[in-house]
Design a protein around this motif. Structure first.
Motif, short mmCIF file in Angstrom:
data_model
loop_
_atom_site.label_atom_id
_atom_site.label_comp_id
_atom_site.label_asym_id
_atom_site.label_seq_id
_atom_site.Cartn_x
_atom_site.Cartn_y
_atom_site.Cartn_z
N PRO A 28 -28.12 -8.49 31.04
CA PRO A 28 -27.84 -9.08 29.74
C PRO A 28 -26.49 -8.63 29.19
CG PRO A 28 -29.50 -7.36 29.54
CD PRO A 28 -29.23 -7.55 31.00
N PRO A 29 -25.87 -9.48 28.38
CA PRO A 29 -24.54 -9.18 27.86
C PRO A 29 -24.49 -7.97 26.94
CG PRO A 29 -25.42 -11.16 26.83
CD PRO A 29 -26.36 -10.77 27.93
N GLU A 30 -25.64 -7.50 26.44
CA GLU A 30 -25.65 -6.33 25.57
C GLU A 30 -25.32 -5.04 26.33
OE1 GLU A 30 -28.39 -9.44 24.06
OE2 GLU A 30 -28.39 -8.31 25.93
N LEU A 31 -25.44 -5.07 27.67
CA LEU A 31 -25.15 -3.91 28.50
C LEU A 31 -23.73 -4.00 29.04
CD1 LEU A 31 -28.33 -4.02 28.55
CD2 LEU A 31 -28.14 -2.88 30.74
N PHE A 32 -23.22 -2.89 29.53
CA PHE A 32 -21.90 -2.89 30.17
C PHE A 32 -21.99 -3.75 31.43
CE2 PHE A 32 -24.29 0.83 31.51
CZ PHE A 32 -24.21 0.79 32.89
#
Length: 128
Positions: A8-12
């Protein structure tokens, strides 16, 4: 049996040859592969180079996967133990060589290994 990567884009951004998480959906079989090292078939002789040990480990993993009716594409998790962090790039290259575009969840740990001649040890999980 679908295997779904989760990045997911919330992670690096995920590293090369890596997914943050891998989900196995539906009814499945799970193969847990113990830590493999780079001994030759005699169980005594050990190549000196990281590359030679790594290739043996990945070939042994392939044989174990085939014995369960699986292949590298069924891997859902890898854990690699490196004796020397300087071997990280060579380890990435091994994953890319054997996995191609397949991206199982993966962790690399740098530590002292049981036998000081071991350059790496790899354990894995695969599912169908």
């Amino acid at each position: 049996m679908p295997i779904v990567s989760h990045n997911p884009p919330e992670l690096f951004p995920p590293y090369r040859g890596y997914s943050h998480a891998t989900e196995v959906r539906g009814d499945s079989r799970l193969l847990v592969i113990s830590g493999l090292n780079g001994y030759l078939a005699d169980g005594v002789t050990l190549p000196e180079s990281f590359q030679a040990q790594g290739d043996l480990i990945w070939q042994y993993m392939g044989a174990l996967l085939r014995s369960a009716g699986m292949d590298y594409g069924h891997l859902v998790s890898l854990r690699t133990y490196l004796a020397d962090p300087a071997d990280d790039e060579a380890n990435v290259q091994l994953r890319l060589k054997y996995l191609g575009g397949h991206r199982p969840s993966s962790t690399v740990i740098c530590c002292r290994l049981l036998d000081p001649r071991w350059k790496l040890e790899v354990e894995a999980m695969a599912a169908t």
